[in-house]
Write an enzyme that holds these catalytic residues in place. Structure first.
Site, PDB file in Angstrom:
ATOM      1  CB  CYS A 161      39.565  34.717  50.519  1.00  0.00           C
ATOM      2  SG  CYS A 161      39.391  36.478  50.485  1.00  0.00           S
TER       3      CYS A 161
ATOM      4  CG  HIS B 105      42.370  36.717  53.871  1.00  0.00           C
ATOM      5  ND1 HIS B 105      41.778  37.033  52.672  1.00  0.00           N
ATOM      6  CD2 HIS B 105      42.204  37.807  54.672  1.00  0.00           C
ATOM      7  CE1 HIS B 105      41.279  38.253  52.742  1.00  0.00           C
ATOM      8  NE2 HIS B 105      41.532  38.751  53.953  1.00  0.00           N
TER       9      HIS B 105
ATOM     10  CG  ASP C 290      43.088  34.389  46.390  1.00  0.00           C
ATOM     11  OD1 ASP C 290      41.852  34.322  46.478  1.00  0.00           O
ATOM     12  OD2 ASP C 290      43.757  35.254  46.964  1.00  0.00           O
TER      13      ASP C 290
ATOM     14  CG  HIS D 210      42.843  38.118  44.985  1.00  0.00           C
ATOM     15  ND1 HIS D 210      42.915  39.489  44.923  1.00  0.00           N
ATOM     16  CD2 HIS D 210      41.835  37.847  45.859  1.00  0.00           C
ATOM     17  CE1 HIS D 210      41.996  40.023  45.724  1.00  0.00           C
ATOM     18  NE2 HIS D 210      41.331  39.046  46.302  1.00  0.00           N
TER      19      HIS D 210
ATOM     20  CB  SER E 290      43.601  39.750  49.339  1.00  0.00           C
ATOM     21  OG  SER E 290      42.595  38.855  49.747  1.00  0.00           O
TER      22      SER E 290
END
Length: 456
Positions: free
Chosen positions: A52, A112, A12, A198, A135
């Site tokens: 994403c 996601h 990510d 992330h 996320s």
């Protein structure tokens, strides 16, 4: 020996310049560097989006995001908890096709593509799921005190709220090892979608203490450690030679002050400059992929679906349309040419740029029209605008733009496209969790707001 196993590892916000084998001098990634030496490393690999949700939906379906209704989510670029939209259950996905071909399928980590029950991984071809459905910054944390608690799911059930993020990568890795052991007699597909890097970045204390690049470097090194565990397990179980391992990232790094890098590319995540959408991609398959291969051909995350179907004998349905193409011949001979003559850089439902061969034409950035042309082979950092010097190149690319506008659309010029499919939609959507004062959360409120302050 049964059909090949597939392990697809997706990070990510990991940037193009974040791994040693892509030039990082600050993050230690010995296992990924070795994987590149043992397999093939792609220099011109693109996800279908620089953020994403659309990137991940595109990878699962082999389609540009607007084709599957994934250009915009209630008017914004990504999905949020409790949204009434997600990946349409009628879409054919990579795990669905592999499951039909006799594969055991598991997903671990960040999904996601929708958090309502109709959109979860188990509705899209995965036998099992463990992970956070969006996320890791979408839980209760400083700056988001009113957000619903971050849910950890097993299949469709929330098994923990506000889990300790420092422990999640290890939990995910143990889950992956268990899956490999349990399914070693069957062909399997494991999609492992890391939480890292992330923000907010939470890493174990011992990694933070050894990192030369703060918590960001520690998170990259934690990913590298996790890979080493999976590769070691394949070896122990005698599965190494019959397993294709793929490593990539969903989009470029934020590359702010937390330590990420897209070098030598321009700009960051959430842009259609190269730094937002060109990412690392490494594949290893002993005795099949020649060690030390490097390919500079244009390849995309949308190609995984048709490529893996071809390699496993799974079917790619004739309809509806997909945009990915099989790159299986390229894996086995790095001198093979790309099946793509162009690539479209969408942001939401707008065409912002198009690459044709080595040339990239920029048409707009958000609401601003621009006219910039770059030769990516000679100028990967997009610094020398050659727009006025090559009208013949621009003319060819504009023909591609018109074709794509008719096909999938371009909201910037008011075209919806003939072949855009609807996003999945449900009624009575609600977040999977809600805050309760008397709930025994292990961490009721995450203490990092935006990644500027790092915690061990």
């Amino acid at each position: 020996m049964h059909k090949p196993n597939i392990i697809l590892i997706n990070c990510d916000d990991l940037g193009y310049g974040d791994l040693g084998c892509y030039g990082s001098k600050v993050n230690k990634t010995p296992n990924l560097d070795q994987m590149a030496k043992d397999g093939i490393r792609f220099t011109d690999f693109y996800m279908a989006s620089s953020v994403c949700s659309p990137s991940r939906g595109a990878m699962m379906t082999g389609c540009y995001p607007p084709r599957i209704g994934f250009g915009s989510f209630n008017g914004i670029p990504v999905l949020f908890p409790g949204y009434d939209v997600g990946l349409n259950p009628t879409e054919n996905t990579l795990p669905k096709q592999l499951k039909l071909a006799g594969y055991r399928t598991k997903m671990i980590g960040k999904w996601h593509c929708g958090d309502q029950p109709e959109f979860l991984p188990t509705q899209h071809g995965f036998d099992d799921y463990l992970g956070i459905p969006y996320s890791n910054d979408m839980g209760r944390q400083r700056g988001r005190e009113k957000a619903p608690p971050l849910p950890l799911l097993r299949n469709n059930e929330v098994i923990q709220e506000q889990p300790d993020q420092r422990a999640l990568t290890e939990r995910y890795t143990v889950e992956a090892v268990e899956f490999i052991r349990n399914e070693k007699e069957n062909p399997f597909f494991l999609y492992f979608a890391h939480m890292h890097v992330h923000v907010p970045i939470y890493v174990p204390k011992h990694r933070l203490e050894k990192s030369e690049n703060g918590a960001y470097g520690a998170a990259v090194e934690h990913i590298d450690w996790s890979l080493s565990v999976l590769l070691a397990e394949l070896k122990v179980q005698g599965l190494e030679e019959n397993t294709l391992v793929i490593f990539t990232s969903d989009n470029g790094s934020r590359a702010r002050d937390e330590g990420g890098s897209n070098a030598p590319l321009r700009n960051t995540k959430a842009t259609t400059w190269e730094g937002g959408i060109r990412v690392p991609c490494i594949m290893k398959w002993p005795k099949k992929i020649k060690a030390g291969s490097i390919s500079s051909e244009l390849v995309t995350g949308m190609d995984f679906y048709p490529t893996l179907c071809e390699l496993t004998g799974a079917e790619v349905p004739d309809a509806p349309t997909i945009d990915g193409k099989s790159i299986s011949s390229l894996l086995f001979d790095a001198k093979t040419k790309s099946p793509h003559d162009h690539f479209v850089y969408y942001f939401m439902n707008n065409i912002e740029a198009v690459r044709m061969g080595d040339w990239k034409l920029h048409l707009r950035k958000r609401d601003e029209e621009i006219k910039e042309l770059y030769n990516l082979k000679e100028d990967v950092g997009e610094t020398q605008n050659l727009y006025t010097e090559h009208p013949e190149i621009i003319e060819k690319i504009l023909k591609i733009v018109e074709m794509r506008r008719e096909d999938i659309g371009d909201d910037a010029v008011g075209m919806t496209g003939k072949n855009r499919r609807p996003i999945g939609k449900v009624s009575n959507a609600k977040p999977l969790t809600e805050y309760k004062e008397d709930h025994p959360y292990i961490i009721a409120m995450y203490d990092i707001a935006d990644g500027k302050v790092m915690a061990g």
